[in-house]
Write a protein that holds these residues in place. Structure first.
Motif, PDB file in Angstrom:
ATOM      1  N   GLU A  24       0.596  -1.194  -0.334  1.00  0.00           N
ATOM      2  CA  GLU A  24       0.068  -0.067   0.595  1.00  0.00           C
ATOM      3  C   GLU A  24       0.840   0.699   0.189  1.00  0.00           C
ATOM      4  O   GLU A  24       0.589   2.051  -0.284  1.00  0.00           O
ATOM      5  N   MET A  25       1.581   1.161   0.567  1.00  0.00           N
ATOM      6  CA  MET A  25       2.995   2.320   0.774  1.00  0.00           C
ATOM      7  C   MET A  25       2.871   2.745  -0.244  1.00  0.00           C
ATOM      8  O   MET A  25       3.524   2.127  -2.010  1.00  0.00           O
ATOM      9  N   VAL A  26       3.600   4.337  -0.790  1.00  0.00           N
ATOM     10  CA  VAL A  26       3.980   5.007  -2.007  1.00  0.00           C
ATOM     11  C   VAL A  26       5.442   5.826  -1.357  1.00  0.00           C
ATOM     12  O   VAL A  26       4.918   6.178  -0.612  1.00  0.00           O
ATOM     13  N   VAL A  27       5.756   6.105  -2.673  1.00  0.00           N
ATOM     14  CA  VAL A  27       6.990   7.058  -2.197  1.00  0.00           C
ATOM     15  C   VAL A  27       6.346   8.476  -1.495  1.00  0.00           C
ATOM     16  O   VAL A  27       5.571   9.141  -2.119  1.00  0.00           O
ATOM     17  N   GLY A  28       7.506   8.255  -0.565  1.00  0.00           N
ATOM     18  CA  GLY A  28       6.815  10.046  -0.185  1.00  0.00           C
ATOM     19  C   GLY A  28       6.324   9.609   2.057  1.00  0.00           C
ATOM     20  O   GLY A  28       6.381  10.602   2.100  1.00  0.00           O
ATOM     21  N   ASP A  29       5.495   8.236   1.734  1.00  0.00           N
ATOM     22  CA  ASP A  29       4.948   8.417   2.785  1.00  0.00           C
ATOM     23  C   ASP A  29       6.195   7.972   3.963  1.00  0.00           C
ATOM     24  O   ASP A  29       7.100   8.142   3.672  1.00  0.00           O
ATOM     25  N   ARG A  30       5.425   8.328   5.422  1.00  0.00           N
ATOM     26  CA  ARG A  30       6.536   8.327   6.412  1.00  0.00           C
ATOM     27  C   ARG A  30       5.625   7.348   7.504  1.00  0.00           C
ATOM     28  O   ARG A  30       5.181   6.600   7.324  1.00  0.00           O
ATOM     29  N   GLY A  31       7.423   7.189   7.908  1.00  0.00           N
ATOM     30  CA  GLY A  31       6.476   6.067   9.444  1.00  0.00           C
ATOM     31  C   GLY A  31       7.773   6.633  10.820  1.00  0.00           C
ATOM     32  O   GLY A  31       8.524   7.303  10.393  1.00  0.00           O
ATOM     33  N   PHE A  32       7.512   5.817  11.879  1.00  0.00           N
ATOM     34  CA  PHE A  32       8.148   5.680  12.717  1.00  0.00           C
ATOM     35  C   PHE A  32       9.131   4.812  12.716  1.00  0.00           C
ATOM     36  O   PHE A  32       9.049   3.769  12.388  1.00  0.00           O
ATOM     37  N   PHE A  33      10.256   4.642  13.647  1.00  0.00           N
ATOM     38  CA  PHE A  33      11.207   3.748  13.331  1.00  0.00           C
ATOM     39  C   PHE A  33      10.998   3.228  14.622  1.00  0.00           C
ATOM     40  O   PHE A  33      11.606   4.270  15.880  1.00  0.00           O
ATOM     41  N   TYR A  34      10.971   2.299  14.711  1.00  0.00           N
ATOM     42  CA  TYR A  34      10.328   1.864  16.334  1.00  0.00           C
ATOM     43  C   TYR A  34      11.433   0.334  16.738  1.00  0.00           C
ATOM     44  O   TYR A  34      12.131  -0.242  16.180  1.00  0.00           O
ATOM     45  N   VAL A  83      11.997   5.701  18.040  1.00  0.00           N
ATOM     46  CA  VAL A  83      13.637   6.777  18.075  1.00  0.00           C
ATOM     47  C   VAL A  83      13.515   7.555  16.685  1.00  0.00           C
ATOM     48  O   VAL A  83      14.937   8.036  16.952  1.00  0.00           O
ATOM     49  N   GLY A  84      12.755   7.084  15.646  1.00  0.00           N
ATOM     50  CA  GLY A  84      12.914   7.813  14.394  1.00  0.00           C
ATOM     51  C   GLY A  84      12.373   8.600  13.987  1.00  0.00           C
ATOM     52  O   GLY A  84      11.037   7.630  13.458  1.00  0.00           O
ATOM     53  N   ILE A  85      12.623   8.748  12.449  1.00  0.00           N
ATOM     54  CA  ILE A  85      11.671   8.971  12.158  1.00  0.00           C
ATOM     55  C   ILE A  85      12.290   8.990   9.883  1.00  0.00           C
ATOM     56  O   ILE A  85      13.084   8.964  10.216  1.00  0.00           O
ATOM     57  N   VAL A  86      11.433   7.833   9.172  1.00  0.00           N
ATOM     58  CA  VAL A  86      12.274   7.459   7.968  1.00  0.00           C
ATOM     59  C   VAL A  86      10.788   7.876   6.780  1.00  0.00           C
ATOM     60  O   VAL A  86       9.641   8.190   7.408  1.00  0.00           O
ATOM     61  N   GLU A  87      11.273   8.309   6.036  1.00  0.00           N
ATOM     62  CA  GLU A  87      10.518   8.335   4.404  1.00  0.00           C
ATOM     63  C   GLU A  87      10.989   6.740   4.141  1.00  0.00           C
ATOM     64  O   GLU A  87      12.125   6.295   3.488  1.00  0.00           O
ATOM     65  N   VAL A  88       9.543   6.487   2.924  1.00  0.00           N
ATOM     66  CA  VAL A  88       9.649   5.263   1.809  1.00  0.00           C
ATOM     67  C   VAL A  88       9.914   6.300   1.439  1.00  0.00           C
ATOM     68  O   VAL A  88       9.513   7.118   0.209  1.00  0.00           O
ATOM     69  N   ILE A  89      11.025   5.594  -0.112  1.00  0.00           N
ATOM     70  CA  ILE A  89      12.024   6.156  -1.137  1.00  0.00           C
ATOM     71  C   ILE A  89      11.660   5.105  -2.118  1.00  0.00           C
ATOM     72  O   ILE A  89      12.381   5.079  -3.214  1.00  0.00           O
ATOM     73  N   ALA A  90      11.479   4.536  -2.124  1.00  0.00           N
ATOM     74  CA  ALA A  90      10.565   3.041  -2.770  1.00  0.00           C
ATOM     75  C   ALA A  90       9.850   2.270  -2.876  1.00  0.00           C
ATOM     76  O   ALA A  90       9.074   1.198  -1.742  1.00  0.00           O
ATOM     77  N   LYS A  91       8.756   2.050  -4.010  1.00  0.00           N
ATOM     78  CA  LYS A  91       7.517   1.524  -3.499  1.00  0.00           C
ATOM     79  C   LYS A  91       7.550  -0.245  -3.201  1.00  0.00           C
ATOM     80  O   LYS A  91       8.894  -0.841  -3.544  1.00  0.00           O
ATOM     81  N   ALA A  92       6.521  -1.199  -3.468  1.00  0.00           N
ATOM     82  CA  ALA A  92       6.851  -2.270  -3.192  1.00  0.00           C
ATOM     83  C   ALA A  92       8.180  -2.802  -4.099  1.00  0.00           C
ATOM     84  O   ALA A  92       7.172  -2.736  -5.227  1.00  0.00           O
ATOM     85  N   HIS A  93       8.938  -3.994  -3.773  1.00  0.00           N
ATOM     86  CA  HIS A  93       9.324  -4.394  -5.036  1.00  0.00           C
ATOM     87  C   HIS A  93       9.373  -6.309  -4.592  1.00  0.00           C
ATOM     88  O   HIS A  93       9.203  -6.456  -3.423  1.00  0.00           O
ATOM     89  N   ALA A  94      10.488  -6.785  -5.024  1.00  0.00           N
ATOM     90  CA  ALA A  94      10.613  -7.789  -4.322  1.00  0.00           C
ATOM     91  C   ALA A  94      11.550  -8.060  -3.432  1.00  0.00           C
ATOM     92  O   ALA A  94      12.685  -7.288  -3.317  1.00  0.00           O
ATOM     93  N   ASP A  95      11.397  -8.796  -2.423  1.00  0.00           N
ATOM     94  CA  ASP A  95      12.134  -8.857  -1.057  1.00  0.00           C
ATOM     95  C   ASP A  95      13.707  -9.546  -2.154  1.00  0.00           C
ATOM     96  O   ASP A  95      13.832 -10.799  -2.040  1.00  0.00           O
TER      97      ASP A  95
END
Length: 139
Positions: free
Chosen positions: A42-52, A61-73
């Motif tokens: 569901e995530m898109v580039v630019g979404d923000r998140g908490f780093f826990y 402990v921090g704030i992160v940003e999604v920089i690439a949409k879902a792809h193969a792990d």
């Protein structure tokens, strides 16, 4: 923009490890839970998140940003598993502990409390603002 929470054991991948990756960020790999994988889809580039940090610390402990949409792990050949890439935006001024979250009535329905084992989880707009306020960072 949507908001998320990414949980990691600091002994495996810490906030300092994330920060060290700089603007290139890192895959949020190794997730083997369908619900968490679906959230990453569901995530898109630019979404923000908490780093826990989980385990002993149990705190945002921090704030992160999604920089690439879902792809193969890249850590598996099994095509069921996907991940996003995230980069560190900045640390919080005051870590927000699980105990603080549980004590705040505004966060009583937060996934962190209701489904504590889930490694990737959604955060509502209101929860984002409340935790940012507690953490001393702008929402």
């Amino acid at each position: 923009m949507k908001y998320w929470l990414f949980k990691s054991e600091p002994s495996t991948w810490s906030w300092d490890d994330q920060v060290a990756k700089g603007d290139v960020g890192e895959e949020w790999d190794g997730v083997r839970n369908y619900q968490a994988r679906n959230f990453m889809r569901e995530m898109v580039v630019g979404d923000r998140g908490f780093f826990y940090h989980s385990q002993k610390e149990k705190a945002v402990v921090g704030i992160v940003e999604v920089i690439a949409k879902a792809h193969a792990d890249s850590t598996t050949d099994d095509d069921r598993w996907e991940c996003v890439d995230i980069k560190a935006i900045g640390p919080v001024k005051t870590p927000v502990t699980l105990e603080m979250v549980k004590a705040d009535v505004r966060l009583s329905e937060m996934a962190l409390i209701r489904n504590s084992r889930l490694s990737v989880q959604p955060v509502t707009d209101a929860e984002w603002r409340a935790v940012c306020e507690m953490a001393g960072v702008p929402a």
